[in-house]
Motif scaffolding. Structure first.
Motif, PDB file in Angstrom:
ATOM      1  N   SER A  86       0.848  -1.199   0.000  1.00  0.00           N
ATOM      2  CA  SER A  86       0.000   0.000   0.000  1.00  0.00           C
ATOM      3  C   SER A  86       0.878   1.241   0.000  1.00  0.00           C
ATOM      4  N   ASN A  87       0.567   2.157  -0.901  1.00  0.00           N
ATOM      5  CA  ASN A  87       1.310   3.424  -0.965  1.00  0.00           C
ATOM      6  C   ASN A  87       0.337   4.597  -1.008  1.00  0.00           C
ATOM      7  N   ALA A  88       0.530   5.541  -0.087  1.00  0.00           N
ATOM      8  CA  ALA A  88      -0.212   6.811  -0.079  1.00  0.00           C
ATOM      9  C   ALA A  88      -1.718   6.606  -0.049  1.00  0.00           C
ATOM     10  N   ALA A  89      -2.170   5.576   0.657  1.00  0.00           N
ATOM     11  CA  ALA A  89      -3.595   5.286   0.705  1.00  0.00           C
ATOM     12  C   ALA A  89      -4.151   5.214   2.123  1.00  0.00           C
ATOM     13  N   LEU A  90      -3.389   4.663   3.053  1.00  0.00           N
ATOM     14  CA  LEU A  90      -3.960   4.357   4.368  1.00  0.00           C
ATOM     15  C   LEU A  90      -4.230   5.598   5.202  1.00  0.00           C
ATOM     16  N   HIS A  91      -3.667   6.749   4.842  1.00  0.00           N
ATOM     17  CA  HIS A  91      -4.027   7.964   5.584  1.00  0.00           C
ATOM     18  C   HIS A  91      -5.415   8.475   5.186  1.00  0.00           C
TER      19      HIS A  91
END
Length: 258
Positions: free
Chosen positions: A102-107
């Motif tokens: 996962s990149n730049a998604a969980l925030h």
């Protein structure tokens, strides 16, 4: 990931103006280290650029994103790969993956425990999870300027804020509660040059701050945008370039064998 709260994602704008997101995510691909034949779930895949990179390394990638427009774009770009619309909080496929990425998604997912359970459920025993996302202090100056500008319009920004920026201790605890073994975790400042020259902050707001502007008319949106620009210019604009005050968390965790 949270399209209903963010407003409908503009996938073309994301690819043309926010391409730095995928470029800077290549380090997370290296952290994961996908190899030939591995099955990888890309959680929050956006328009699929990093899924495409992992596929070139030989991985069998499935991309999932909450945004239908992002998935449509990903399918156009990479018709040979599997992309699905799904929510990081609830996605269940019945399949087990060698790795979750996962990149730049969980925030975009304040329900972090639910997302971590999704990761744990998706992994086979011995599988690994690599992610990067905004950590505590990420875009703090930009966020503050947005809140102040929105309040000038008589709007309470707090309920409109879609972002989740945890401390590193908070997030490692999230992963451990989901049964994952954290092997590596770091929080680091990463000042990020925003593409678009003089218009870069406008592009950024269009891509990422839609929930703050939802329901406002064109005149109010322009006032808010100009107010944000004026507040940030002394701090974040130098020599024709805007720089975002980014702060990231990067983690690597394993699902125990048994």
């Amino acid at each position: 990931m949270k399209e209903a709260e963010q407003g409908k994602w503009d996938a073309d704008h994301y690819d043309t103006q926010m391409h730095f997101v995928s470029k800077l995510g290549r380090g997370v691909v290296e952290l994961l280290g996908p190899v030939q034949g591995e099955s990888v779930l890309d959680l929050g895949c956006g328009t699929g650029s990093l899924a495409g990179q992992m596929a070139l390394l030989g991985a069998e990638v499935t991309g999932v994103d909450f945004s239908e427009t992002m998935i449509e774009q990903a399918r156009l770009k990479y018709p040979e790969l599997l992309f699905e619309v799904g929510d990081a909080r609830t996605y269940r496929s019945g399949r087990k993956f060698d790795a979750v990425f996962s990149n730049a998604a969980l925030h975009w997912v304040p329900q972090a425990d639910e997302a971590a359970r999704t990761v744990a459920e998706a992994l086979r025993p011995g599988g690994r999870f690599a992610a990067e996302f905004g950590g505590f202090g990420n875009v703090a100056r930009i966020e503050r300027a947005i809140h102040e500008a929105v309040r000038e319009e008589g709007i309470d920004p707090e309920p409109r804020n879609p972002w989740y920026y945890p401390t590193i201790g908070e997030y490692t605890g999230v992963l451990e509660r989901a049964g994952l073994d954290v092997r590596f975790a770091e929080r680091f400042d990463r000042p990020t040059e925003l593409p678009g020259g003089e218009e870069a902050i406008r592009h950024w707001l269009h891509a990422f701050a839609g929930s703050f502007l939802a329901g406002t008319d064109a005149a109010a949106r322009e006032r808010i945008t100009q107010s944000v620009e004026e507040r940030l210019r002394p701090e974040l604009f130098r020599d024709g370039t805007w720089t975002g005050d980014y702060c990231r968390i990067r983690v690597l965790a394993w699902k125990p064998q048994g």
